[in-house]
Scaffold this motif. Structure first.
Motif, PDB file in Angstrom:
ATOM      1  N   TYR A   1     -15.777  -3.976 -20.128  1.00  0.00           N
ATOM      2  CA  TYR A   1     -15.041  -4.346 -18.910  1.00  0.00           C
ATOM      3  C   TYR A   1     -16.068  -4.899 -17.937  1.00  0.00           C
ATOM      4  O   TYR A   1     -16.844  -4.149 -17.349  1.00  0.00           O
ATOM      5  N   ASP A   2     -16.075  -6.211 -17.780  1.00  0.00           N
ATOM      6  CA  ASP A   2     -17.199  -6.812 -17.084  1.00  0.00           C
ATOM      7  C   ASP A   2     -16.927  -7.234 -15.647  1.00  0.00           C
ATOM      8  O   ASP A   2     -17.865  -7.319 -14.851  1.00  0.00           O
ATOM      9  N   TYR A   3     -15.701  -7.526 -15.306  1.00  0.00           N
ATOM     10  CA  TYR A   3     -15.394  -7.891 -13.934  1.00  0.00           C
ATOM     11  C   TYR A   3     -14.221  -7.056 -13.440  1.00  0.00           C
ATOM     12  O   TYR A   3     -13.190  -6.961 -14.120  1.00  0.00           O
ATOM     13  N   TRP A   4     -14.420  -6.472 -12.252  1.00  0.00           N
ATOM     14  CA  TRP A   4     -13.435  -5.588 -11.667  1.00  0.00           C
ATOM     15  C   TRP A   4     -12.990  -6.135 -10.319  1.00  0.00           C
ATOM     16  O   TRP A   4     -13.804  -6.683  -9.565  1.00  0.00           O
ATOM     17  N   GLY A   5     -11.704  -5.946 -10.003  1.00  0.00           N
ATOM     18  CA  GLY A   5     -11.260  -6.158  -8.655  1.00  0.00           C
ATOM     19  C   GLY A   5     -11.761  -5.027  -7.777  1.00  0.00           C
ATOM     20  O   GLY A   5     -12.264  -4.011  -8.274  1.00  0.00           O
ATOM     21  N   GLN A   6     -11.621  -5.178  -6.492  1.00  0.00           N
ATOM     22  CA  GLN A   6     -12.126  -4.150  -5.577  1.00  0.00           C
ATOM     23  C   GLN A   6     -11.244  -2.915  -5.553  1.00  0.00           C
ATOM     24  O   GLN A   6     -11.664  -1.855  -5.071  1.00  0.00           O
ATOM     25  N   GLY A   7     -10.040  -3.044  -6.090  1.00  0.00           N
ATOM     26  CA  GLY A   7      -9.113  -1.913  -6.101  1.00  0.00           C
ATOM     27  C   GLY A   7      -8.205  -1.929  -4.890  1.00  0.00           C
ATOM     28  O   GLY A   7      -8.596  -2.383  -3.808  1.00  0.00           O
ATOM     29  N   THR A   8      -7.014  -1.439  -5.091  1.00  0.00           N
ATOM     30  CA  THR A   8      -6.063  -1.356  -3.984  1.00  0.00           C
ATOM     31  C   THR A   8      -5.406   0.020  -3.982  1.00  0.00           C
ATOM     32  O   THR A   8      -4.957   0.512  -5.026  1.00  0.00           O
ATOM     33  N   GLN A   9      -5.399   0.646  -2.834  1.00  0.00           N
ATOM     34  CA  GLN A   9      -4.808   1.975  -2.712  1.00  0.00           C
ATOM     35  C   GLN A   9      -3.285   1.851  -2.664  1.00  0.00           C
ATOM     36  O   GLN A   9      -2.746   1.067  -1.868  1.00  0.00           O
ATOM     37  N   VAL A  10      -2.617   2.609  -3.500  1.00  0.00           N
ATOM     38  CA  VAL A  10      -1.159   2.686  -3.478  1.00  0.00           C
ATOM     39  C   VAL A  10      -0.771   4.137  -3.253  1.00  0.00           C
ATOM     40  O   VAL A  10      -1.190   5.023  -4.007  1.00  0.00           O
ATOM     41  N   THR A  11      -0.005   4.370  -2.240  1.00  0.00           N
ATOM     42  CA  THR A  11       0.487   5.707  -1.922  1.00  0.00           C
ATOM     43  C   THR A  11       1.998   5.739  -2.095  1.00  0.00           C
ATOM     44  O   THR A  11       2.696   4.850  -1.582  1.00  0.00           O
ATOM     45  N   VAL A  12       2.466   6.739  -2.832  1.00  0.00           N
ATOM     46  CA  VAL A  12       3.908   6.911  -3.013  1.00  0.00           C
ATOM     47  C   VAL A  12       4.339   8.066  -2.125  1.00  0.00           C
ATOM     48  O   VAL A  12       3.934   9.216  -2.333  1.00  0.00           O
ATOM     49  N   SER A  13       5.128   7.739  -1.137  1.00  0.00           N
ATOM     50  CA  SER A  13       5.546   8.747  -0.176  1.00  0.00           C
ATOM     51  C   SER A  13       6.801   8.266   0.542  1.00  0.00           C
ATOM     52  O   SER A  13       6.971   7.074   0.785  1.00  0.00           O
ATOM     53  N   SER A  14       7.617   9.221   0.893  1.00  0.00           N
ATOM     54  CA  SER A  14       8.807   8.869   1.665  1.00  0.00           C
ATOM     55  C   SER A  14       8.512   8.879   3.158  1.00  0.00           C
ATOM     56  O   SER A  14       9.374   8.527   3.968  1.00  0.00           O
TER      57      SER A  14
ATOM     58  N   GLY B   1       0.800  -1.208   0.000  1.00  0.00           N
ATOM     59  CA  GLY B   1       0.000   0.000   0.000  1.00  0.00           C
ATOM     60  C   GLY B   1       0.838   1.265   0.000  1.00  0.00           C
ATOM     61  O   GLY B   1       0.340   2.338  -0.334  1.00  0.00           O
ATOM     62  N   LEU B   2       2.096   1.129   0.381  1.00  0.00           N
ATOM     63  CA  LEU B   2       2.976   2.292   0.471  1.00  0.00           C
ATOM     64  C   LEU B   2       4.293   1.978  -0.230  1.00  0.00           C
ATOM     65  O   LEU B   2       4.911   0.942   0.032  1.00  0.00           O
ATOM     66  N   VAL B   3       4.677   2.846  -1.131  1.00  0.00           N
ATOM     67  CA  VAL B   3       5.925   2.684  -1.875  1.00  0.00           C
ATOM     68  C   VAL B   3       6.704   3.991  -1.797  1.00  0.00           C
ATOM     69  O   VAL B   3       6.102   5.071  -1.879  1.00  0.00           O
ATOM     70  N   LYS B   4       7.990   3.889  -1.649  1.00  0.00           N
ATOM     71  CA  LYS B   4       8.827   5.096  -1.590  1.00  0.00           C
ATOM     72  C   LYS B   4       9.134   5.603  -2.996  1.00  0.00           C
ATOM     73  O   LYS B   4       9.248   4.813  -3.956  1.00  0.00           O
ATOM     74  N   PRO B   5       9.281   6.898  -3.144  1.00  0.00           N
ATOM     75  CA  PRO B   5       9.660   7.457  -4.450  1.00  0.00           C
ATOM     76  C   PRO B   5      10.920   6.799  -4.988  1.00  0.00           C
ATOM     77  O   PRO B   5      11.834   6.469  -4.221  1.00  0.00           O
ATOM     78  N   SER B   6      10.947   6.601  -6.281  1.00  0.00           N
ATOM     79  CA  SER B   6      12.039   5.997  -7.058  1.00  0.00           C
ATOM     80  C   SER B   6      12.040   4.476  -7.008  1.00  0.00           C
ATOM     81  O   SER B   6      12.772   3.838  -7.776  1.00  0.00           O
TER      82      SER B   6
END
Length: 121
Positions: free
Chosen positions: A108-121, A10-15
């Motif tokens: 587009y007939d079937y969707w996942g629920q979605g996942t939040q990804v935040t890019v922040s240090s 859910g959280l990734v650092k820049p670069s």
């Protein structure tokens, strides 16, 4: 009933490189005619199509998202019935809800629920 489920950090650092996996159940990703897509929705913006892997294994990438084109890779693991999105050199502008989606006959007939990804240090 086809179900798609996104997984990843859910959280990734820049670069760094973002890696998301979509696990599909109730149908095979190699079934003729189906396309397995990645979308995202940044905060306050509309849905953006990132790309797809086809039933044949051919991959497609959005020609309009120039900021993504050179940083995106979509792959699949047919033994696990999964497909994966990798996005390298992420910036805060890559913060979004990411969706995996099945497409067929321009629908587009079937969707996942979605996942939040935040890019922040």
């Amino acid at each position: 009933q086809v179900q798609l489920q996104e997984s990843g950090p859910g959280l990734v650092k820049p670069s760094q490189t973002l890696s998301l996996t979509c696990t599909v159940s109730g149908g095979s990703i190699t079934t003729n005619g189906y396309y397995w897509n990645w979308f995202r929705q940044p905060p306050g913006k509309g849905l953006e199509w990132i790309g797809a892997t086809a039933y044949s294994g051919v991959t497609y990438y959005s020609p309009s998202l120039k900021s993504l084109k050179s940083r995106t890779s979509i792959s699949r693991d047919t033994s696990k019935n999964q497909f994966t999105l990798q996005l390298s050199s992420v910036t805060p502008e890559d913060t979004a809800v990411y969706f995996c989606v099945r497409g067929v006959d321009c629908v587009y007939d079937y969707w996942g629920q979605g996942t939040q990804v935040t890019v922040s240090s």
